[in-house]
Design an enzyme around this catalytic site. Structure first.
Site, PDB file in Angstrom:
ATOM      1  N   LYS A 201      96.931  71.299 -30.684  1.00  0.00           N
ATOM      2  CA  LYS A 201      97.619  71.265 -32.354  1.00  0.00           C
ATOM      3  C   LYS A 201      98.909  72.267 -32.580  1.00  0.00           C
ATOM      4  CE  LYS A 201      93.286  70.653 -33.950  1.00  0.00           C
ATOM      5  NZ  LYS A 201      92.096  70.369 -32.704  1.00  0.00           N
ATOM      6  N   ARG A 276      88.403  66.684 -41.985  1.00  0.00           N
ATOM      7  CA  ARG A 276      87.610  67.083 -40.855  1.00  0.00           C
ATOM      8  C   ARG A 276      86.283  65.901 -41.229  1.00  0.00           C
ATOM      9  NH1 ARG A 276      87.705  71.500 -37.492  1.00  0.00           N
ATOM     10  NH2 ARG A 276      88.975  73.440 -38.919  1.00  0.00           N
ATOM     11  N   ARG A 315      89.996  78.858 -21.616  1.00  0.00           N
ATOM     12  CA  ARG A 315      90.102  80.186 -22.935  1.00  0.00           C
ATOM     13  C   ARG A 315      89.521  81.089 -22.900  1.00  0.00           C
ATOM     14  NH1 ARG A 315      92.980  77.088 -28.355  1.00  0.00           N
ATOM     15  NH2 ARG A 315      90.472  76.114 -28.393  1.00  0.00           N
ATOM     16  N   ARG A 321      85.578  85.408 -24.319  1.00  0.00           N
ATOM     17  CA  ARG A 321      84.373  84.860 -25.476  1.00  0.00           C
ATOM     18  C   ARG A 321      83.985  84.526 -24.286  1.00  0.00           C
ATOM     19  NH1 ARG A 321      87.573  81.684 -29.824  1.00  0.00           N
ATOM     20  NH2 ARG A 321      88.736  80.719 -27.976  1.00  0.00           N
ATOM     21  N   ARG A 333      79.946  71.832 -28.555  1.00  0.00           N
ATOM     22  CA  ARG A 333      80.994  71.523 -29.489  1.00  0.00           C
ATOM     23  C   ARG A 333      81.660  70.629 -29.256  1.00  0.00           C
ATOM     24  NH1 ARG A 333      85.372  76.453 -29.093  1.00  0.00           N
ATOM     25  NH2 ARG A 333      86.715  75.313 -30.009  1.00  0.00           N
TER      26      ARG A 333
END
Ligand code: 5GP
Ligand code: MG
Length: 378
Positions: A201, A276, A315, A321, A333
């Site tokens: 995005k 959202r 990622r 992370r 998620r």
């Protein structure tokens, strides 16, 4: 002179044609020539970069007494000089000690820049400082400093062209244009970029902004700006965030409404990360309807769950992370995304503005598909 130009994301309309600028520059040059006819010495013409570059060129070729050229750039406010002047000089190209300096400015607005510069030049040892500005906004100029030469006075509106910029763009127009505050708001387009985490995005939104001249509306950026500026909305948001609470819809919607209102002349907006939920989507429709607008298209980048999974894990590894590399957290998620946003997709499908795009492929391939969809809204 073109009828209407798009500079970055805003429309501007003709204001001062080059021919009128030429006449005004002729007149001001004549006055300077008259005043310096019998001048003892060689004044320095000091071009204040970047805005004055075209004006200085036009002015100098009309001056008929011996003069030298130099230029200067002022940073925005940082550091403090002995005079209390809060500007940093970036490259005064020659010594001005004991010299008469004719400062050439593009525009004087509040006069803050020119009074700072005037003090700064005297501080640097100039014997005399004259000010010549192409444009002046007398409604806003409230300083004591005498402006020796003003080529033209204008109303208090934002202009571009003939050296003057909007976000560094538009300096190359030979005429001067004014921000178009009269374009009907119904002509503004509103796009949403939509998709699961890792769909690209951010990357595609940036390309769309550049290609289609859209203004980016990211609720995260808006929040950070409100907080940084210490506005009432920002203070309210900060209190909540500091307590670990979510910022309520009303606050986010208030920010969006003021962003829409604070940007006259904008061609269109692209919303990123909002709405959202269906409740937010309904609120956005209401906010836009109040302003004669609507959501024109929801550009939805679709990638399969497996790809989302892989991209998030990749990622997380690259950015180190650790949490995000755990399969159950990633799956969670993805599940949350489906539960929350699927209804939003149905909502926009119902409105007939949902445009789904296959998000697999290279950045360029995906962008080409977006461009094909965007053709319908040009
Ligand atoms: P002041 O310090 O006098 O308020 O502002 C002067 C500077 O603000 C100018 O040198 C210019 O960079 C910028 N500025 C003020 N008004 C305008 C405008 O209408 N258009 C553009 N492009 N810049 C402006
Ligand atoms: Mg300037």
């Amino acid at each position: 002179m073109e009828n209407r130009i798009l500079v970055k994301d805003r429309y501007f309309v003709p204001y001062i044609p080059y021919e009128r600028l030429e006449q005004a520059i002729d007149a001001v040059a004549e006055r300077i020539n008259h005043d310096f006819k019998n001048f003892n010495g060689t004044p320095i013409i000091l071009c204040v970069l970047n805005g004055s570059i075209l004006f200085t060129g036009e002015l100098m070729k009309r001056l008929n007494f011996p003069c030298e050229f130099s230029s200067i750039r002022l940073s925005s406010y940082e550091g403090t000089l002995s005079t209390g002047v809060t500007r940093k000089v970036l490259g005064l190209t020659s010594s001005i000690k004991g010299r008469t300096v004719i400062v050439v400015e593009d525009i004087v607005d509040t006069g803050k820049t020119i009074t700072d510069l005037h003090a700064l030049l005297l501080d640097a040892g100039a014997a005399d400082v004259k000010i010549c500005t192409m444009l002046l906004k007398p409604e806003v100029y409230k300083k004591e400093l005498k402006l020796d030469y003003v080529a033209m006075e204008i109303e208090n509106r934002f202009i571009v062209g003939f050296g003057l910029d909007y976000d560094q763009l538009g300096r190359n127009y030979k005429d001067i244009y004014i921000l178009d505050t009269n374009t009907p708001r119904t002509m503004r387009k509103h796009f949403l970029i939509f998709g699961p985490p890792g769909a690209g995005k951010g990357t595609q939104a940036a390309l769309m902004i550049e290609r289609f001249g859209l203004r980016h509306v990211s609720t995260g950026d808006l929040l950070r700006r409100e907080i940084a500026n210490g506005t009432p909305l920002g203070q309210q948001a900060k209190t909540l965030i500091d307590q670990g609470l979510l910022v309520p819809d009303e606050v986010v919607e208030g920010m969006i409404a003021s962003e829409l209102d604070a940007n006259p002349g904008v061609k269109g907006f692209i919303f990123d990360g909002f709405p959202r939920t269906t409740a937010q989507a309904e609120h956005l429709d209401r906010i836009l309807a109040d302003r004669d607008g609507k959501v024109d298209a929801v550009v939805s980048l679709m990638i399969p769950d497996e790809t989302v999974f892989e991209r998030i894990r990749h990622r997380a590894e690259v950015e180190n992370r650790v949490d995000d590399t755990k399969p159950e957290i990633i799956q969670n998620r993805i599940d949350t995304y489906h539960a929350k946003t699927e209804p939003v997709i149905s909502y926009y499908k119902g409105k007939g503005c949902y445009r789904e795009i296959d998000g697999l492929g290279t950045i360029d391939e995906v962008f080409d598909k977006i461009c094909a969809v965007m053709k319908d809204y040009e």
